[in-house]
Enzyme design. Structure first.
Site, PDB file in Angstrom:
ATOM      1  CB  SER A  42      -6.555  -4.980   0.444  1.00  0.00           C
ATOM      2  OG  SER A  42      -6.612  -3.588   0.226  1.00  0.00           O
ATOM      3  CB  VAL A  43     -10.250  -3.717   3.793  1.00  0.00           C
ATOM      4  CG1 VAL A  43      -8.966  -3.169   4.402  1.00  0.00           C
ATOM      5  CG2 VAL A  43     -11.461  -3.035   4.387  1.00  0.00           C
ATOM      6  CE  LYS A  44      -5.716   0.348   4.788  1.00  0.00           C
ATOM      7  NZ  LYS A  44      -5.985   1.416   5.766  1.00  0.00           N
ATOM      8  CG  ASP A  45      -9.633  -2.581  -3.683  1.00  0.00           C
ATOM      9  OD1 ASP A  45      -8.427  -2.314  -3.517  1.00  0.00           O
ATOM     10  OD2 ASP A  45     -10.029  -3.515  -4.396  1.00  0.00           O
TER      11      ASP A  45
END
Length: 320
Positions: A42-45
């Site tokens: 995900s983008v949250k990495d």
């Protein structure tokens, strides 16, 4: 030999992919930035690494410490990847509407998960925000990155996601679309793109029931990962030109269509982002000269028991 020294070196530089089916009849070039190519899916990495790097530099997170964070799943995974390499323990508080797939994924990477009621006010001591704050203060060596207030959240996207999009589109982007939760992605990318070209339109996608588009009509909804019932400090509203409201059923429908028609196995907020982008493009009569980039935050792995489960969808009135 070609290899990465560790998994964190694989974060970022995610691809742009053209939509070809779900956008038929619309004229602009519509490109999706597929963030599930990040190692945690995900983008949250991106923000997980940025927040923990900053905490270590500032002495807020010490060796052997415990990371405590409220999350709907993806930020937890980004934090857990860093924690696994650096020897930290993780405890994540999640709203109980989060899919069991996400909960099990967090446990698989060694995290402890505490489920909290969804339908309570943020300041309620039972909310997943309040429980995380309490645990971080009670646990020796506890540290809460606080993705809702930590300015390293939008900074991660200002320094990585925004420049990637500008370079990939060769500066031809005219519209940027992203679902809004903490607001870090849209605020960071929006700031960078506006600095390159003030004419780029920044469009936020918000579920019905969330504070951003309907502050007088806040209520629970079945879309995961975007929308809030308060204004996070990481959401800079002055960088967003317009919000588009989306609804539960159409978001789930589009999530399934993306898998079947585009080969994009993505999460529910991705379906929301596409629905909102299509609605905006149609209502604003975008032309062949327009280039729209839409963030697809994560993959479908965390939604098998919901978006891709006919029985669950029927039970919740999302499938005939």
């Amino acid at each position: 030999m070609q290899y990465a020294n560790n998994i964190l070196e694989l974060m970022g530089n995610t691809p742009l992919v053209r939509l070809n089916s779900v956008n038929k009849g619309l004229k602009p070039l519509m490109l999706v930035k597929v963030e599930y190519f990040n190692p945690g899916g995900s983008v949250k990495d991106r923000i997980g690494k940025y927040m923990l790097d900053a905490a270590e530099r500032e002495g807020l997170l010490k060796p052997g410490g415990t990371i405590v964070e409220p999350t709907s799943g993806n930020t937890g995974m980004g934090l857990a990847l860093v924690a696994s390499l650096r020897g930290y323990k993780c405890i994540f508080t999640c709203p109980d509407k989060v899919s069991i797939d996400k909960v099990n994924t967090l446990k698989a990477v060694g995290a402890e998960v505490v489920l909290c009621p969804t339908a309570v006010e943020p300041e309620d001591p039972r909310s997943y925000y309040s429980v995380a704050t309490r645990l971080a203060s009670e646990i020796p060596g506890g540290y809460q990155p606080n993705q809702y207030q930590n300015q390293n959240n939008p900074l991660a996207h200002y320094e990585t996601t925004g420049p990637e999009i500008w370079k990939q589109t060769e500066g031809q982007i005219t519209h940027f679309v992203a679902g809004v939760g903490t607001g870090g992605t849209i605020s960071g990318v929006g700031k960078y793109l506006k600095e390159q070209n003030p004419e780029v339109k920044i469009i936020g996608i918000d579920p019905q029931g969330s504070i951003y588009s309907e502050p007088e009509n806040i209520h629970t909804y079945l879309i995961e990962g975007i929308g809030e019932d308060f204004y996070p400090g990481t959401c800079h509203l002055d960088r967003i030109d317009e919000f588009v409201t989306v609804y539960d059923r159409e978001s789930y429908d589009m999530t399934r269509r993306l898998a079947k028609e585009e080969g994009l196995f993505v999460g529910i907020s991705c379906g929301s982002a596409i629905v909102g982008a299509l609605r905006y493009a149609e209502q604003n009569h975008l032309t062949e000269k327009d280039v729209m980039v839409i963030i697809l935050p994560d993959n479908g792995r965390g939604y098998i028991s919901k978006a891709f489960n006919d029985e669950w969808l029927r039970k919740n009135g999302l499938l005939d």
